[in-house]
Design a protein around this motif. Structure first.
Motif, PDB file in Angstrom:
ATOM      1  N   TYR A 132       0.809  -1.217   0.000  1.00 51.72           N
ATOM      2  CA  TYR A 132       0.000   0.000   0.000  1.00 51.72           C
ATOM      3  C   TYR A 132       0.845   1.271   0.000  1.00 51.72           C
ATOM      4  O   TYR A 132       0.455   2.281  -0.605  1.00 51.72           O
ATOM      5  N   GLU A 133       2.011   1.248   0.652  1.00 55.89           N
ATOM      6  CA  GLU A 133       2.841   2.457   0.659  1.00 55.89           C
ATOM      7  C   GLU A 133       3.396   2.731  -0.740  1.00 55.89           C
ATOM      8  O   GLU A 133       3.326   3.858  -1.236  1.00 55.89           O
ATOM      9  N   LEU A 134       3.960   1.708  -1.364  1.00 55.45           N
ATOM     10  CA  LEU A 134       4.457   1.877  -2.733  1.00 55.45           C
ATOM     11  C   LEU A 134       3.304   2.197  -3.675  1.00 55.45           C
ATOM     12  O   LEU A 134       3.439   3.014  -4.594  1.00 55.45           O
ATOM     13  N   GLY A 135       2.153   1.564  -3.442  1.00 53.69           N
ATOM     14  CA  GLY A 135       0.987   1.827  -4.284  1.00 53.69           C
ATOM     15  C   GLY A 135       0.560   3.280  -4.238  1.00 53.69           C
ATOM     16  O   GLY A 135       0.185   3.862  -5.252  1.00 53.69           O
ATOM     17  N   ARG A 136       0.613   3.878  -3.062  1.00 53.57           N
ATOM     18  CA  ARG A 136       0.236   5.291  -2.940  1.00 53.57           C
ATOM     19  C   ARG A 136       1.188   6.182  -3.733  1.00 53.57           C
ATOM     20  O   ARG A 136       0.762   7.159  -4.364  1.00 53.57           O
ATOM     21  N   ILE A 137       2.459   5.843  -3.699  1.00 50.70           N
ATOM     22  CA  ILE A 137       3.442   6.628  -4.465  1.00 50.70           C
ATOM     23  C   ILE A 137       3.200   6.455  -5.959  1.00 50.70           C
ATOM     24  O   ILE A 137       3.103   7.426  -6.717  1.00 50.70           O
ATOM     25  N   VAL A 138       3.094   5.200  -6.383  1.00 51.03           N
ATOM     26  CA  VAL A 138       2.948   4.885  -7.800  1.00 51.03           C
ATOM     27  C   VAL A 138       1.681   5.510  -8.382  1.00 51.03           C
ATOM     28  O   VAL A 138       1.691   6.035  -9.501  1.00 51.03           O
TER      29      VAL A 138
END
Length: 235
Positions: A132-138
């Motif tokens: 979810y953290e990487l997803g928010r950035i992406v």
């Protein structure tokens, strides 16, 4: 119709360095390791940037923030990356490429368009929960990229859209789906999966596996014959 069950459409093998980085950024089951546990400096910087961007946002993050999380001086960051915008681009590019490849593999491994749709939307939703953290950035920080980098990421997004649209068209051809507007339906399905990264945290009651099953079924219900939703809401 595409040959379901065959992997002929899978992109070429990712170089080892890319695989190593993606294994650190988005390993199976979600990231567990801390930034300081990684020995490769460039990977450690990218992990530190991912943490900082996810927690503080791109604009509020400084190169000094990233360097501190990576256990380096700001000069140590610049040895590997010329700016924090380049770091954001590298995270966005790799995240989108990984998401695209997962969808391509899931669709190609399925025996039917119905199985493919459940697999790609369910799996895409689970990926956004586990990472979810990487997803928010992406998904939500790419707007801060400079034009040429943003265009590259948008190109990858179009490739992801095309995977879902291709499965929908195959399902229409076989009679498994009733879809009047394929591009709009693909967008709705992907948006549903992407939104998981916005609200998910590890302390919510829903597990990534449960999210995968629920969202995969919701995707099929949206397009199955006899459902008026796909034709009325998206027309």
């Amino acid at each position: 119709m595409r040959a379901y069950g065959m992997l002929s459409t899978v992109p070429s093998t990712t170089p080892l360095s890319e695989s190593t980085l993606l294994a650190a950024l988005a390993p199976a089951g979600g990231r567990q390791s801390a930034v300081g546990d990684v020995s490769d400096t460039a990977v450690r910087i990218m992990l530190a940037a991912a943490d900082a961007f996810a927690q503080r946002g791109f604009h509020a993050t400084t190169t000094r923030d990233i360097a501190s999380r990576a256990g380096l001086s700001p000069a140590g960051v610049y040895v590997h990356f010329t700016s924090k915008e380049v770091l954001l681009f590298e995270l966005s590019r790799r995240g989108h490429e990984r998401a695209r490849d997962l969808l391509v593999e899931a669709a190609a491994a399925a025996d039917s368009p119905t199985e493919a749709l459940r697999a790609i939307i369910g799996g895409f939703s689970r990926w956004h929960a586990e990472h979810y953290e990487l997803g928010r950035i992406v998904q939500f920080e790419f707007r801060h990229l400079r034009p040429e980098h943003r265009d590259a990421v948008l190109g990858l997004r179009k490739e992801i859209d095309q995977v879902v649209a291709g499965v929908l068209r195959d399902g229409v051809d076989t009679g498994e789906f009733a879809v009047t507007d394929v591009p709009a339906t693909a967008l709705a399905l992907l948006s549903m999966a992407i939104d998981v990264a916005r609200w998910y945290t590890p302390d919510v009651r829903r597990t990534p596996a449960a999210i995968e099953a629920t969202y995969g079924e919701l995707a099929f219900r949206l397009v199955r014959p006899g459902e008026a939703l796909a034709a009325s809401v998206l027309s």
